[in-house]
Design a protein around this motif. Structure first.
Motif, PDB file in Angstrom:
ATOM      1  N   ARG A 195      30.506  37.571   8.317  1.00 53.43           N
ATOM      2  CA  ARG A 195      30.477  36.179   7.892  1.00 53.43           C
ATOM      3  C   ARG A 195      29.422  35.991   6.807  1.00 53.43           C
ATOM      4  O   ARG A 195      29.628  35.274   5.833  1.00 53.43           O
ATOM      5  N   ARG A 251      30.734  36.903   3.396  1.00 56.02           N
ATOM      6  CA  ARG A 251      31.641  35.882   2.855  1.00 56.02           C
ATOM      7  C   ARG A 251      30.864  34.666   2.391  1.00 56.02           C
ATOM      8  O   ARG A 251      31.206  34.034   1.390  1.00 56.02           O
ATOM      9  N   ARG A 272      29.503  35.355  -1.042  1.00 60.31           N
ATOM     10  CA  ARG A 272      30.516  35.196  -2.092  1.00 60.31           C
ATOM     11  C   ARG A 272      30.896  33.729  -2.295  1.00 60.31           C
ATOM     12  O   ARG A 272      31.166  33.304  -3.416  1.00 60.31           O
ATOM     13  N   GLN A 273      30.925  32.956  -1.217  1.00 57.55           N
ATOM     14  CA  GLN A 273      31.243  31.531  -1.370  1.00 57.55           C
ATOM     15  C   GLN A 273      30.165  30.841  -2.206  1.00 57.55           C
ATOM     16  O   GLN A 273      30.462  30.056  -3.099  1.00 57.55           O
ATOM     17  N   GLY A 308      28.261  32.255  -4.354  1.00 60.29           N
ATOM     18  CA  GLY A 308      28.353  32.743  -5.721  1.00 60.29           C
ATOM     19  C   GLY A 308      29.420  32.027  -6.521  1.00 60.29           C
ATOM     20  O   GLY A 308      29.271  31.830  -7.724  1.00 60.29           O
ATOM     21  N   GLU A 309      30.495  31.635  -5.861  1.00 54.95           N
ATOM     22  CA  GLU A 309      31.573  30.995  -6.615  1.00 54.95           C
ATOM     23  C   GLU A 309      31.343  29.500  -6.780  1.00 54.95           C
ATOM     24  O   GLU A 309      31.589  28.945  -7.851  1.00 54.95           O
ATOM     25  N   ASP A 310      30.904  28.827  -5.739  1.00 52.80           N
ATOM     26  CA  ASP A 310      30.759  27.371  -5.810  1.00 52.80           C
ATOM     27  C   ASP A 310      29.690  26.927  -4.813  1.00 52.80           C
ATOM     28  O   ASP A 310      30.002  26.622  -3.666  1.00 52.80           O
ATOM     29  N   LEU A 314      27.944  24.276  -4.411  1.00 53.80           N
ATOM     30  CA  LEU A 314      28.034  22.923  -3.843  1.00 53.80           C
ATOM     31  C   LEU A 314      29.083  22.883  -2.741  1.00 53.80           C
ATOM     32  O   LEU A 314      28.860  22.334  -1.660  1.00 53.80           O
ATOM     33  N   LEU A 315      30.225  23.510  -3.003  1.00 54.21           N
ATOM     34  CA  LEU A 315      31.280  23.552  -1.990  1.00 54.21           C
ATOM     35  C   LEU A 315      30.801  24.318  -0.756  1.00 54.21           C
ATOM     36  O   LEU A 315      31.072  23.920   0.377  1.00 54.21           O
ATOM     37  N   ALA A 316      30.082  25.419  -0.988  1.00 50.33           N
ATOM     38  CA  ALA A 316      29.557  26.200   0.127  1.00 50.33           C
ATOM     39  C   ALA A 316      28.605  25.357   0.970  1.00 50.33           C
ATOM     40  O   ALA A 316      28.647  25.382   2.201  1.00 50.33           O
ATOM     41  N   GLU A 317      27.775  24.588   0.299  1.00 49.82           N
ATOM     42  CA  GLU A 317      26.810  23.726   0.995  1.00 49.82           C
ATOM     43  C   GLU A 317      27.542  22.690   1.856  1.00 49.82           C
ATOM     44  O   GLU A 317      27.193  22.470   3.017  1.00 49.82           O
ATOM     45  N   ARG A 363      34.954  39.885 -14.725  1.00 44.99           N
ATOM     46  CA  ARG A 363      34.276  40.306 -13.505  1.00 44.99           C
ATOM     47  C   ARG A 363      34.451  41.798 -13.243  1.00 44.99           C
ATOM     48  O   ARG A 363      34.374  42.271 -12.116  1.00 44.99           O
ATOM     49  N   GLU A 385      37.595  41.001  -8.063  1.00 44.94           N
ATOM     50  CA  GLU A 385      38.117  40.552  -6.771  1.00 44.94           C
ATOM     51  C   GLU A 385      39.631  40.710  -6.692  1.00 44.94           C
ATOM     52  O   GLU A 385      40.173  41.040  -5.638  1.00 44.94           O
ATOM     53  N   SER A 432      41.390  43.043  -3.975  1.00 43.58           N
ATOM     54  CA  SER A 432      42.331  42.434  -3.036  1.00 43.58           C
ATOM     55  C   SER A 432      43.664  43.175  -3.051  1.00 43.58           C
ATOM     56  O   SER A 432      44.260  43.437  -2.006  1.00 43.58           O
ATOM     57  N   ARG A 478      45.272  45.249   0.121  1.00 44.36           N
ATOM     58  CA  ARG A 478      46.588  44.946   0.700  1.00 44.36           C
ATOM     59  C   ARG A 478      47.496  46.167   0.655  1.00 44.36           C
ATOM     60  O   ARG A 478      48.253  46.414   1.584  1.00 44.36           O
ATOM     61  N   HIS A 526      24.526  20.854   4.080  1.00 43.98           N
ATOM     62  CA  HIS A 526      24.941  21.838   5.095  1.00 43.98           C
ATOM     63  C   HIS A 526      24.591  21.382   6.500  1.00 43.98           C
ATOM     64  O   HIS A 526      25.281  21.698   7.459  1.00 43.98           O
ATOM     65  N   ARG A 574      39.301  21.897  -4.204  1.00 44.60           N
ATOM     66  CA  ARG A 574      38.141  22.755  -4.419  1.00 44.60           C
ATOM     67  C   ARG A 574      38.183  23.885  -3.423  1.00 44.60           C
ATOM     68  O   ARG A 574      37.999  23.679  -2.231  1.00 44.60           O
ATOM     69  N   PHE A 588      37.488  28.403  -2.839  1.00 38.74           N
ATOM     70  CA  PHE A 588      36.867  29.621  -3.355  1.00 38.74           C
ATOM     71  C   PHE A 588      37.999  30.515  -3.843  1.00 38.74           C
ATOM     72  O   PHE A 588      38.594  31.263  -3.072  1.00 38.74           O
ATOM     73  N   ARG A 634      38.223  33.120  -5.658  1.00 37.10           N
ATOM     74  CA  ARG A 634      38.096  34.576  -5.692  1.00 37.10           C
ATOM     75  C   ARG A 634      38.050  35.188  -4.290  1.00 37.10           C
ATOM     76  O   ARG A 634      37.905  36.390  -4.157  1.00 37.10           O
ATOM     77  N   LEU A 635      38.143  34.345  -3.259  1.00 34.69           N
ATOM     78  CA  LEU A 635      38.140  34.869  -1.897  1.00 34.69           C
ATOM     79  C   LEU A 635      39.538  34.747  -1.304  1.00 34.69           C
ATOM     80  O   LEU A 635      40.333  33.901  -1.724  1.00 34.69           O
ATOM     81  N   PRO A 683      33.754  31.415   7.183  1.00 33.87           N
ATOM     82  CA  PRO A 683      32.367  30.958   7.359  1.00 33.87           C
ATOM     83  C   PRO A 683      32.265  29.582   8.009  1.00 33.87           C
ATOM     84  O   PRO A 683      31.458  29.388   8.904  1.00 33.87           O
TER      85      PRO A 683
END
Lengths: 302, 238
Positions: free
Chosen positions: A162, A165, A168-169, A171-173, A175-178, A279, A284, A288, A292, B71, B86, B88, B90-91, B99
Motif C-alpha cells: 500500500r 501505491r 505513486r499516487q 507523485g501523480e496528483d 492534492l487528490l492523494a491528500e 517517463r 508505467e 503494465s 499483464r 487527509h 480526477r 491516478f 498512471r496507476l 490505498p
C-alpha cells in the motif's frame, strides 16, 4: 573475468544506487538535483569509519547510509514543502553547500604511522579497507551487487504494498492523494529519508572501491546523471533507472564507440526520450503491459 | 451527523460562501442545487479541507473537522468525487482504489477485499489490472465512485458525478450511487439535472451567491418559483 569488465560492472553497480535514490524521489513527484550530496556524505562518513575509527566495513557502510539518510531528513524538513523548480533549486543549493564544505573539511590523524583522513580539496585518500583485507576486485564487485540486489528487492516489495501505491499516487496528483486520506508530507519525508540512505550506501561503497573520494566525486554532474537514468530507463519500475545506468555507463562510456562524444549522445538521448517517451523506456504503460502479459502466460500455464 | 454553522469562505475579498448553516442527518441524501458560481463546489472544498475557511465551523459526528488537513478529514469519513474526473491515470484501476480502501480497513488483506468489492459494485472487476488512464470516460466516472465506496465514508460529496455522460449512462451512475452506499453514508450531490437529483435525493439545498436560499423537498423545489428565479436571475435582477 578481466579487470576492465569488473571495473565497469562495479561502476554500474555504484552509480545505480544514486539512480535509485533519484528514482525514489521522482516517484514521489519531486525532482531533486541534490542526491549526489548524500552519496558524498555516505562516502566520507563510511571512509572515516573504517580508516579513522577502524570500524568493520558493514558497520561503516550502515553508518554512512544512516548519516546520509539523517541529512536527507533535515534537508527534507526545510525543502519538502517546496515543489517543482523551487524544490530542484533548493536541493541543488544544499548539494553545492555540501561539496564546498567538503573542500574545507580537514580531519587528519595519525593512523598506524600514516597521516590519514579527509584533506580539503585534495579529498580523502588511502581508504584501503579492501586492500588491507585482501579482497579481490571480483569479491568487491560481488559485495556491490549483493547490496544493490538487496536494495532493489526491498524497493520492488515496497512498490507492491500500500505504501508503494501511496508514493505513486502522491507523485501523480498530491492534492487528490491528500483528499484520499494520504498524509502527503509524511510519505514524502519517508521517501526523502530512504532516498538519502540509498545514495549514502552507494557513496560508502564508492569510497572503498575507489580507495579515495574527493569533493568533485559528487558534483552536480552526478546528480544530473542520476535523474537522467530514471528518465531514460523508465519510472514504471525500479529496474528502469538500472536500465538507464546500463545504457549510459555500459554502452556509451565503456564501449568507447562514442569516444569523445559521450555527453553529446547522452544529452541527445535524454532530449529525444523526454519528447517521445517522457517517463522513460520502462514507463508505467510498458510495465503494465509486461505485467499483464506475464499474468496471462502464468494463467495459461496453470 | 454533519453540522455546518455560519460557514464563510472568501477569495480575494469576494465572499464565496457567506455564512452557510446546514444540518445533515446520518444517511441523508441531499441534492445541492444552484447556478454556476453559487458556491456549491466551494462548499465541498471547504468540507474536505481544500480551501481555508474564513469563519464558522464544520462538525462531523460532533467532532470539529474544520481546520484539519484534507487527509485527516478523509480519514474521519468524508469521501469526495470531482466535477472533472480526477484519477491516478498512471496507476492500475485496482491501485487507484487500494490505498484509500486501507484507511477504513483493519489490515492489508481487508483493504484488498474492500477494494475488489468496491470495483465489483461499480462493475469494473474485469478492468482492474489496466491503467486508469486507458479507461473510457464512463468507466472513469465509475472508478471515482468505486474509490469512494472503498473508503466506506460517513459522508460522500459527489460533485456532478454524471457530468459529460449520456442520459443512459447518467441514469446508471445515479443508480450506482444509490445502491453502492448503505444507510450509514450521507450523500451530498451536486447536479444540474434536477431529474437525477430527484431520483436520489428527497431533499435539496438551493444556493445562490454563497447563501442558502432554499432547503426543501426536491419535488417541491421543482415546482417552486425560487429555483427558476435563482437560475434565470429574476431574483438577482432586483
Amino acid at each position: 573475468m578481466d579487470g576492465y569488465l569488473i571495473t565497469i560492472l562495479s561502476n554500474i553497480g555504484m552509480v545505480s544506487f544514486v539512480a535509485l535514490s533519484a528514482y525514489i524521489l521522482l516517484l514521489s513527484g519531486q525532482i531533486s538535483f541534490g542526491q549526489q550530496a548524500y552519496f558524498g556524505i555516505g562516502a566520507y562518513v563510511a571512509g572515516i569509519a573504517t580508516v579513522m575509527w577502524q570500524w568493520p566495513l558493514a558497520g561503516a557502510l550502515l553508518f554512512g547510509s544512516l548519516a546520509a539518510g539523517a541529512a536527507a531528513g533535515l534537508v527534507g524538513l526545510a525543502t519538502l514543502r517546496l515543489s517543482g523548480i523551487y524544490f530542484a533549486m533548493a536541493t541543488l543549493a544544499f548539494a553545492e553547500i555540501m561539496r564546498i564544505a567538503a573542500e574545507l573539511f580537514v580531519y587528519r590523524r595519525d593512523i598506524g604511522g600514516i597521516e590519514s583522513g579527509p584533506d580539503g580539496v585534495d579529498g580523502f585518500r588511502d581508504i584501503r579497507y579492501f586492500f588491507a583485507n585482501e579482497f579481490s576486485p571480483l569479491e568487491t564487485c560481488l559485495i556491490v551487487y549483493a547490496l544493490l540486489a538487496t536494495v532493489l528487492a526491498i524497493l520492488c516489495i515496497i512498490e507492491r504494498t500500500r505504501a508503494g501505491r501511496m508514493l505513486r499516487q502522491i507523485g501523480e496528483d498530491p492534492l487528490l492523494a491528500e483528499v484520499h486520506g494520504i498524509n502527503v508530507m509524511s510519505v514524502r519525508m519517508i521517501a526523502a529519508l530512504a532516498a538519502g540512505a540509498v545514495a549514502g550506501l552507494g557513496g560508502g561503497l564508492y569510497a572503498h572501491l575507489m580507495t579515495y573520494v574527493e569533493p568533485k566525486s559528487f558534483d552536480i554532474m552526478l546528480g544530473v546523471h542520476a535523474l537522467a537514468y530514471g528518465l531514460i530507463g523508465g519510472l514504471g519500475t525500479a529496474f528502469g533507472p538500472i536500465l538507464g545506468v546500463l545504457i549510459d555507463i555500459g554502452l556509451l562510456e565503456s564501449t568507447r564507440i562514442f569516444h569523445g562524444y559521450r555527453m553529446i549522445v547522452f544529452g541527445g538521448l535524454v532530449a529525444v526520450l523526454l519528447i517521445v517517451r517522457p517517463r522513460g523506456l520502462l514507463d508505467e504503460v510498458a510495465v503494465s503491459r509486461i505485467r499483464r502479459a506475464l499474468r496471462r502466460r502464468r494463467d495459461a500455464g496453470d | 451527523m454533519l453540522e455546518i454553522d455560519g460557514l464563510k469562505v472568501r477569495f480575494d475579498g469576494v465572499e464565496a460562501l457567506a455564512g452557510l448553516t446546514i444540518s445533515i442527518p446520518a444517511g441523508a441524501r441531499i441534492g445541492v442545487l444552484g447556478p454556476n458560481g453559487s458556491g456549491k463546489t466551494t462548499l465541498f472544498n471547504a468540507i474536505s479541507g481544500l480551501v481555508a475557511i474564513a469563519g464558522g465551523t464544520i462538525r462531523l459526528d460532533g467532532r470539529a473537522i474544520s481546520g484539519l488537513a484534507p487527509h485527516q478529514i478523509a480519514a474521519a469519513g468524508v469521501a469526495r468525487t470531482f466535477q472533472s474526473v480526477r484519477l491516478f491515470h498512471r496507476l492500475s484501476v485496482l491501485d487507484n482504489v487500494l490505498p484509500i480502501a486501507g484507511t477504513a480497513a483493519a489490515g492489508s488483506h481487508d483493504a484488498r477485499e474492500a477494494a475488489l468489492a468496491a470495483l465489483d459494485v461499480a462493475g469494473l472487476s474485469a478492468q482492474r489490472d489496466i491503467l486508469a488512464g486507458d479507461l473510457g470516460f464512463y468507466d472513469q466516472r465509475r472508478l471515482e465512485i468505486a474509490r469512494a465506496v472503498a473508503q466506506r465514508p460517513r459522508l460522500l460529496l459527489a460533485d456532478e458525478p454524471t457530468g459529460g455522460l449520456s442520459q443512459a449512462e447518467s441514469d446508471q451512475v445515479v443508480a450506482l450511487i444509490s445502491r453502492a452506499f448503505g444507510p450509514d453514508t450521507a450523500i451530498l450531490l451536486i447536479e444540474h439535472q434536477v431529474a437525477a437529483v430527484e431520483a436520489l435525493c428527497p431533499r435539496s439545498l438551493l444556493l445562490a451567491e454563497g447563501r442558502l436560499v432554499a432547503d426543501a423537498a426536491t419535488s417541491d423545489m421543482r415546482r417552486d418559483r425560487s429555483l427558476a428565479d435563482v437560475y434565470f436571475g429574476t431574483r438577482l435582477a432586483h
